[in-house]
Design a protein around this motif. Structure first.
Motif, PDB file in Angstrom:
ATOM      1  N   PRO A 264       0.642   0.224 -17.906  1.00  0.00           N
ATOM      2  CA  PRO A 264      -0.302  -0.656 -17.205  1.00  0.00           C
ATOM      3  C   PRO A 264      -0.046  -2.141 -17.484  1.00  0.00           C
ATOM      4  N   ALA A 265       0.639  -2.460 -18.566  1.00  0.00           N
ATOM      5  CA  ALA A 265       0.919  -3.862 -18.903  1.00  0.00           C
ATOM      6  C   ALA A 265       2.103  -4.428 -18.120  1.00  0.00           C
ATOM      7  N   ASN A 266       2.802  -3.594 -17.365  1.00  0.00           N
ATOM      8  CA  ASN A 266       3.960  -4.030 -16.597  1.00  0.00           C
ATOM      9  C   ASN A 266       3.507  -4.524 -15.215  1.00  0.00           C
ATOM     10  N   CYS A 267       2.842  -5.642 -15.186  1.00  0.00           N
ATOM     11  CA  CYS A 267       2.271  -6.190 -13.952  1.00  0.00           C
ATOM     12  C   CYS A 267       3.312  -6.356 -12.849  1.00  0.00           C
ATOM     13  N   ALA A 268       4.508  -6.826 -13.234  1.00  0.00           N
ATOM     14  CA  ALA A 268       5.540  -7.143 -12.251  1.00  0.00           C
ATOM     15  C   ALA A 268       6.041  -5.914 -11.499  1.00  0.00           C
ATOM     16  N   ALA A 269       5.763  -4.711 -11.987  1.00  0.00           N
ATOM     17  CA  ALA A 269       6.199  -3.513 -11.276  1.00  0.00           C
ATOM     18  C   ALA A 269       5.518  -3.391  -9.916  1.00  0.00           C
ATOM     19  N   CYS A 270       4.298  -3.851  -9.806  1.00  0.00           N
ATOM     20  CA  CYS A 270       3.550  -3.768  -8.544  1.00  0.00           C
ATOM     21  C   CYS A 270       3.214  -5.148  -7.970  1.00  0.00           C
ATOM     22  N   HIS A 271       2.920  -6.096  -8.862  1.00  0.00           N
ATOM     23  CA  HIS A 271       2.592  -7.462  -8.438  1.00  0.00           C
ATOM     24  C   HIS A 271       3.902  -8.239  -8.371  1.00  0.00           C
ATOM     25  N   THR A 272       4.490  -8.288  -7.179  1.00  0.00           N
ATOM     26  CA  THR A 272       5.837  -8.837  -7.024  1.00  0.00           C
ATOM     27  C   THR A 272       5.935 -10.313  -7.400  1.00  0.00           C
ATOM     28  N   GLY A 273       4.841 -11.040  -7.360  1.00  0.00           N
ATOM     29  CA  GLY A 273       4.864 -12.456  -7.712  1.00  0.00           C
ATOM     30  C   GLY A 273       4.309 -12.742  -9.084  1.00  0.00           C
ATOM     31  N   ALA A 274       4.134 -11.725  -9.926  1.00  0.00           N
ATOM     32  CA  ALA A 274       3.493 -11.897 -11.233  1.00  0.00           C
ATOM     33  C   ALA A 274       4.200 -12.935 -12.103  1.00  0.00           C
ATOM     34  N   ALA A 275       5.507 -12.954 -12.092  1.00  0.00           N
ATOM     35  CA  ALA A 275       6.241 -13.906 -12.929  1.00  0.00           C
ATOM     36  C   ALA A 275       5.951 -15.352 -12.538  1.00  0.00           C
ATOM     37  N   ASP A 276       5.552 -15.551 -11.288  1.00  0.00           N
ATOM     38  CA  ASP A 276       5.214 -16.890 -10.804  1.00  0.00           C
ATOM     39  C   ASP A 276       3.711 -17.129 -10.787  1.00  0.00           C
ATOM     40  N   GLY A 277       2.936 -16.199 -11.362  1.00  0.00           N
ATOM     41  CA  GLY A 277       1.490 -16.346 -11.403  1.00  0.00           C
ATOM     42  C   GLY A 277       0.786 -15.928 -10.127  1.00  0.00           C
ATOM     43  N   ASN A 278       1.459 -15.210  -9.257  1.00  0.00           N
ATOM     44  CA  ASN A 278       0.852 -14.780  -7.991  1.00  0.00           C
ATOM     45  C   ASN A 278       0.421 -13.319  -8.103  1.00  0.00           C
ATOM     46  N   PHE A 279      -0.899 -13.114  -8.180  1.00  0.00           N
ATOM     47  CA  PHE A 279      -1.453 -11.769  -8.267  1.00  0.00           C
ATOM     48  C   PHE A 279      -2.257 -11.428  -7.012  1.00  0.00           C
ATOM     49  N   SER A 280      -1.955 -12.096  -5.919  1.00  0.00           N
ATOM     50  CA  SER A 280      -2.707 -11.847  -4.686  1.00  0.00           C
ATOM     51  C   SER A 280      -2.419 -10.438  -4.183  1.00  0.00           C
ATOM     52  N   GLU A 281      -3.372  -9.886  -3.474  1.00  0.00           N
ATOM     53  CA  GLU A 281      -3.194  -8.528  -2.959  1.00  0.00           C
ATOM     54  C   GLU A 281      -2.061  -8.471  -1.944  1.00  0.00           C
ATOM     55  N   ALA A 282      -1.758  -9.576  -1.287  1.00  0.00           N
ATOM     56  CA  ALA A 282      -0.657  -9.609  -0.326  1.00  0.00           C
ATOM     57  C   ALA A 282       0.694  -9.435  -1.014  1.00  0.00           C
ATOM     58  N   ALA A 283       0.756  -9.697  -2.307  1.00  0.00           N
ATOM     59  CA  ALA A 283       2.021  -9.602  -3.044  1.00  0.00           C
ATOM     60  C   ALA A 283       2.122  -8.309  -3.842  1.00  0.00           C
ATOM     61  N   ILE A 284       1.299  -7.318  -3.533  1.00  0.00           N
ATOM     62  CA  ILE A 284       1.352  -6.030  -4.236  1.00  0.00           C
ATOM     63  C   ILE A 284       2.224  -5.064  -3.450  1.00  0.00           C
TER      64      ILE A 284
ATOM     65  N   ARG B  29      -6.017  -5.223 -25.835  1.00  0.00           N
ATOM     66  CA  ARG B  29      -5.168  -5.051 -24.650  1.00  0.00           C
ATOM     67  C   ARG B  29      -5.982  -5.409 -23.412  1.00  0.00           C
ATOM     68  N   LEU B  30      -5.448  -6.295 -22.580  1.00  0.00           N
ATOM     69  CA  LEU B  30      -6.181  -6.649 -21.364  1.00  0.00           C
ATOM     70  C   LEU B  30      -6.310  -5.448 -20.438  1.00  0.00           C
ATOM     71  N   THR B  31      -5.444  -4.467 -20.601  1.00  0.00           N
ATOM     72  CA  THR B  31      -5.522  -3.263 -19.772  1.00  0.00           C
ATOM     73  C   THR B  31      -6.733  -2.397 -20.118  1.00  0.00           C
ATOM     74  N   ARG B  32      -7.422  -2.739 -21.201  1.00  0.00           N
ATOM     75  CA  ARG B  32      -8.619  -1.977 -21.580  1.00  0.00           C
ATOM     76  C   ARG B  32      -9.912  -2.717 -21.234  1.00  0.00           C
TER      77      ARG B  32
ATOM     78  N   TRP C 147       1.083   5.152 -13.635  1.00  0.00           N
ATOM     79  CA  TRP C 147       1.561   4.675 -14.940  1.00  0.00           C
ATOM     80  C   TRP C 147       2.719   5.513 -15.473  1.00  0.00           C
ATOM     81  N   GLN C 148       2.914   6.726 -14.937  1.00  0.00           N
ATOM     82  CA  GLN C 148       4.049   7.548 -15.354  1.00  0.00           C
ATOM     83  C   GLN C 148       5.291   7.287 -14.510  1.00  0.00           C
TER      84      GLN C 148
END
Length: 195
Positions: A165-185, A134-137, A157-158
């Motif tokens: 923790p594997a649900n990146c798109a919950a916080c990283h709004t651009g995750a589906a488009d490959g955008n993990f910048s801190e501005a998109a959190i 798991r990349l979360t580990r 996580w609750q």
């Protein structure tokens, strides 16, 4: 960018100044060559998973196969041995059968290995009883998502909007488009809305 002295001023400069100007000119040329090569590689698709900060471009087949059930994670988030383990266990991929035909598995495997992370911080091995890591580990994930870092709390996580923790798109709004910048959190609040 450093300025290069015109030729007529080089003839009136000291040997040290001339040496510095020549070094600057060589450095600028090398930088331009590297930039041209990078543009050529990106245009050809060879650099398709290269990232700019925290922004990634992923090939369509990877996004389609790996992004149909979850975010298609950037390949640089795991090292090559971890990706090999993930592909080897697709029949039991965290409770789902994510099997691929041999040709697709081989193509995705080549892509993942070519663009895998190279840091020991990204090494991940399956936990006991699991078939894939798991990349979360990874040490990197644990450091970046620890309580107190960038406003994260232990209860994130609750949160019903996050769940895992594997649900990146919950916080990283651009995750589906490959955008993990801190501005998109945007961290979800307790009620599930983003702040």
């Amino acid at each position: 960018m450093s300025r290069i002295a015109p030729p007529d001023t080089l003839s009136r400069s000291t040997p040290a100044q001339a040496r510095d100007a020549n070094a600057a000119r060589r450095g600028t040329g090398a930088k331009l060559l590297r930039m041209a090569l990078a543009a050529l590689l990106l245009g050809s698709g060879m650099g398709a998973s290269a990232h700019d900060g925290h922004r990634f471009t992923l090939p369509a087949d990877y996004r389609e196969e790996c992004g149909s059930c979850h975010v298609a994670y950037p390949p640089s988030l795991l090292d090559a041995p971890a990706w090999r383990a993930v592909l080897a266990g697709l029949e039991q991929h965290f409770g789902s059968d994510a099997s691929l035909d041999a040709a697709t598995r081989q193509n995705l495997g080549l892509y993942l290995e070519r663009h895998a992370g190279r840091s020991a911080q990204l090494a991940a091995r399956p936990a006991p009883g699991e078939t894939a890591p798991r990349l979360t580990r990874t040490a990197w994930f644990q450091r970046e998502h620890r309580p107190g870092h960038d406003g994260l709390s232990a209860g994130i996580w609750q949160n019903p909007a996050v769940k895992s923790p594997a649900n990146c798109a919950a916080c990283h709004t651009g995750a589906a488009d490959g955008n993990f910048s801190e501005a998109a959190i945007r961290l979800p609040t307790a009620a599930g809305a983003r702040r």
